[in-house]
Structures are given as C-alpha cells and as structure tokens.
Write an enzyme that holds these catalytic residues in place. Structure first.
Site, PDB file in Angstrom:
ATOM      1  CB  THR A  12      48.486  47.776  41.357  1.00 24.47           C
ATOM      2  OG1 THR A  12      49.838  47.992  40.971  1.00 24.47           O
ATOM      3  CG2 THR A  12      47.698  49.049  41.369  1.00 24.47           C
ATOM      4  CG  HIS A  62      50.441  52.215  37.545  1.00 24.57           C
ATOM      5  ND1 HIS A  62      50.546  51.482  38.703  1.00 24.57           N
ATOM      6  CD2 HIS A  62      49.770  51.423  36.663  1.00 24.57           C
ATOM      7  CE1 HIS A  62      49.964  50.309  38.533  1.00 24.57           C
ATOM      8  NE2 HIS A  62      49.486  50.240  37.311  1.00 24.57           N
TER       9      HIS A  62
HETATM   10  P1  A3P Z   1      53.859  38.078  39.465  1.00 25.00           P
HETATM   11  O1  A3P Z   1      53.858  38.411  38.018  1.00 25.00           O
HETATM   12  O2  A3P Z   1      55.228  38.105  40.061  1.00 25.00           O
HETATM   13  O3  A3P Z   1      53.143  36.829  39.773  1.00 25.00           O
HETATM   14  P2  A3P Z   1      50.004  44.506  39.715  1.00 25.00           P
HETATM   15  O4  A3P Z   1      48.712  44.182  40.354  1.00 25.00           O
HETATM   16  O5  A3P Z   1      50.657  45.730  40.274  1.00 25.00           O
HETATM   17  O6  A3P Z   1      49.890  44.505  38.234  1.00 25.00           O
HETATM   18  O7  A3P Z   1      51.028  43.344  40.114  1.00 25.00           O
HETATM   19  C1  A3P Z   1      50.869  42.056  39.589  1.00 25.00           C
HETATM   20  C2  A3P Z   1      51.693  41.113  40.427  1.00 25.00           C
HETATM   21  O8  A3P Z   1      51.025  40.891  41.681  1.00 25.00           O
HETATM   22  C3  A3P Z   1      51.808  39.757  39.772  1.00 25.00           C
HETATM   23  O9  A3P Z   1      53.056  39.242  40.221  1.00 25.00           O
HETATM   24  C4  A3P Z   1      50.622  39.026  40.360  1.00 25.00           C
HETATM   25  O10 A3P Z   1      50.711  37.639  40.272  1.00 25.00           O
HETATM   26  C5  A3P Z   1      50.691  39.510  41.798  1.00 25.00           C
HETATM   27  N1  A3P Z   1      49.411  39.416  42.512  1.00 25.00           N
HETATM   28  C6  A3P Z   1      48.180  39.698  42.043  1.00 25.00           C
HETATM   29  N2  A3P Z   1      47.254  39.497  43.000  1.00 25.00           N
HETATM   30  C7  A3P Z   1      47.913  39.073  44.089  1.00 25.00           C
HETATM   31  C8  A3P Z   1      47.505  38.682  45.403  1.00 25.00           C
HETATM   32  N3  A3P Z   1      46.243  38.688  45.763  1.00 25.00           N
HETATM   33  N4  A3P Z   1      48.468  38.290  46.270  1.00 25.00           N
HETATM   34  C9  A3P Z   1      49.769  38.281  45.903  1.00 25.00           C
HETATM   35  N5  A3P Z   1      50.211  38.619  44.687  1.00 25.00           N
HETATM   36  C10 A3P Z   1      49.301  39.022  43.786  1.00 25.00           C
END
Ligand code: A3P
Length: 315
Positions: free
Chosen positions: A66, A128
């Site tokens: 997200t 969400h």
């Molecule tokens: P991990 O916990 O597997 O590292 P959300 O934003 O939906 O909460 O998802 C969080 C997940 O996206 C986490 O995964 C986080 O590290 C990863 N994430 C956040 N920013 C990111 C980016 N710019 N590129 C790739 N993954 C990213």
C-alpha cells in the site's frame, strides 16, 4: 467463507495474564473481519462519502504494498506540478498522509463527517476495505481504483512483524497469526474474498479497476508505473520517457529511498497504528520461506487454491 458466520477472536484468561502474547482482536462485519473501533468509521463512510468521477482510490489488503503504491500514484498524478521529485510533498509527508484512508483517517468518528469537497481534483484516497464494503457512490461513479495484491504468505509474515512492533503484540506467536489467516480471520480478510472482490469487478470493468501485483512491481517497476499512468488517463509522453521521468519516479519511490526519508522514519499515522518506520521492513518477495515449513506452505496453498478455484486468479 462467510466471516460473519464465525466468532471474533477473544482474549482468554491466560492471555490476560500475558497480554503481550495475543494478536489483534477482530470483529465480523458485512462478511469480513475488522478492528472493532473502525466499524463506526466504515458505516459513516458508507453513508456519507460522495465519489467524484475523477477520484482515484488506492485499495489493498494491509501489507500488500500500500505505502509503495500510494507514493507511486501520488508521484505519477502530480508529476507536472512537482517536476523535481526533490520538491515533492512526498519528502515532507508520508504516503499515508498524502493519500488518506477512508476508514482510518477521513471518516474518523471523533472528527464528524469530513468536508472533502474542497480537495483539489483529482482527489486521492485509499482503503483496505473489500470491494463489497465500499460506499455505493464509488461503484456508481467513474471513480477509478488501483488495487495491489501480493503473495498472501508474504502478507501474513509482513503483518505479523508489523503488529509485533507494538508492545501489546510483542510476543504474539507466529503460528497463531498463521492459523488465524488460514481460517480467513485477518484484518479486512479473508484474503481470498478481498482479492476476489476486486479481481472479479476488474474483469468486468477494466477501466474501473487496475489490478497490480507487488511481485510484478518489484520485477519491473517501470512497466507497472506506465500501466498506472495509462490507467489513470495520464500516459507518459515520449519526451517524458526519453527524459527518464518514469525511471526517476521508480527510483524515488524505491524501498531504500522512501525508507530513508526523515518523514518516514518518525511518527505514526494514528495512536493505535505502529510507528511509520515499521512500514518499511525488508521489501522482498518470498520472505515467507524463512518463517513457514514446506508443509505449512502447501497447506495454505491448498486452502487458497480451493477458495480461488474457477476465478482464473492464482498466486
Ligand atoms: P515486508 O514486511 O515484507 O518488508 P503496506 O504498505 O501495505 O503496509 O505493506 C508493507 C510492505 O511493503 C512491507 O513488506 C514493506 O517493507 C514493503 N514496502 C514498503 N515500501 C516499499 C517500497 N517502496 N518498495 C517495496 N516494498 C515496500
């Protein structure tokens, strides 16, 4: 599964003695599981939100990517306003502040009904919530939805880490988190019903819903950024492509760049959410192999295959 037919998790006496050992407590609502404190916000959103045809909504299961997608959508939409990404509001506000959640930030019971009419268009929102739970006006208007999904086992691992950063969940056993997700009892879950709602609607209305996968974004961010821009009716020109605008957006929104921005290292979105820094953990594909045995992976795979059967969707 109809989540509403189950029973919300409850805290046992033993857990009261060891309050750090439990996960979040969800309540069933409209066929899905939610944090109880968000239900009044969801009801208010359903009742009052008036979508506009040029609204853009980022939708996802929590931990599916997200934050990344919000940054990308914001950068794509505002690229002519902030030609230099070093001057973008993304440097001083988190993606969650710039693309706010309906159910957490905007329709917050404590603040009454928000006045969203003054937001310049296109308005950027996020959620969400499952497709079926969205306000009717979103479904009836030409508002567009960019949905991101991810291997659910990576979502589970990511969610567990995220929650464990809070003291009350610090010792939540991973096995409990996994078992609860196998039953579909997870935040805004079941995962399969969440993803199917957007998938099916997107098949019928490809101009309304863009279906993205975290793994594709990791593999080829440039291609997915182009898809986002085209879907939003803002395709990159030949000049922009030649001048490296897409590559610059990919670089700026990359895990390492966003993680290291001061604004993303401090603070938290809401009193009950983990600190912003925990939104950036590893950012890798298939981290679940480090947490689950091959038999657990196979077991979840069978559940998922059955739930998604006939949909044409697979992970
Ligand atoms: P991990 O916990 O597997 O590292 P959300 O934003 O939906 O909460 O998802 C969080 C997940 O996206 C986490 O995964 C986080 O590290 C990863 N994430 C956040 N920013 C990111 C980016 N710019 N590129 C790739 N993954 C990213």
């Amino acid at each position: 599964m109809e989540a509403g037919h189950g029973h919300p998790s409850s805290v046992s006496e033993e857990e009261h003695d060891h309050p750090k050992n439990h996960g979040p407590i969800f309540t069933p609502f409209q066929g899905f599981w939610f944090l109880p404190q968000l239900v009044p916000n969801i009801i208010s959103f359903q009742k009052h939100f008036q979508a506009l045809d040029d609204d853009i909504i980022v939708a996802s299961m929590a931990k599916a990517g997200t934050t990344w997608l919000k940054a990308l959508v914001f950068a794509v939409v505002n690229r002519t306003r902030y030609t230099l990404l070093s001057e973008s509001p993304l440097n001083t506000a988190t993606p969650h502040q710039l693309v706010p959640y309906f159910e957490m930030t905007l329709f917050n019971e404590d603040h009454g009904i928000p006045d969203l009419a003054t937001i310049p268009s296109p308005r950027l929102f996020s959620t969400h919530l499952p497709y079926s739970v969205l306000a009717q006006s979103i479904k009836q208007s030409n508002a567009r939805i960019v949905y991101v999904t991810r291997n659910p086992l990576d979502v589970i691992v990511s969610f567990w880490h995220f929650l464990r950063s809070k003291p009350e969940h610090a010792n939540w056993p991973f096995e409990e988190c996994f078992e609860s997700c196998c039953r579909g009892e997870e935040y805004c879950g079941p995962f399969w019903d969440h993803v199917l709602g957007y998938w099916k609607e997107g098949l019928e209305k490809p101009n309304k819903i863009l279906f993205l996968r975290y793994e594709d974004m990791k593999r080829d961010p440039t291609l997915q950024i182009k898809r986002i821009a085209e879907f939003l009716g803002l395709p990159f020109s030949m000049e922009e492509e030649r001048d490296g605008v897409i590559k610059e957006i990919a670089r700026f929104c990359s895990f390492s760049n966003l993680k290291n921005l001061e604004v993303n290292k401090t603070g938290r979105l809401l009193p009950f959410t983990p600190d912003n820094k925990h939104l950036f953990r590893k950012g890798e594909v298939s981290d679940h192999v480090n947490y689950l045995t091959p038999s657990a992976i196979e077991r979840y795979g069978k559940i998922l295959e059955e739930k998604l059967s006939g949909s044409g969707l697979a992970f």
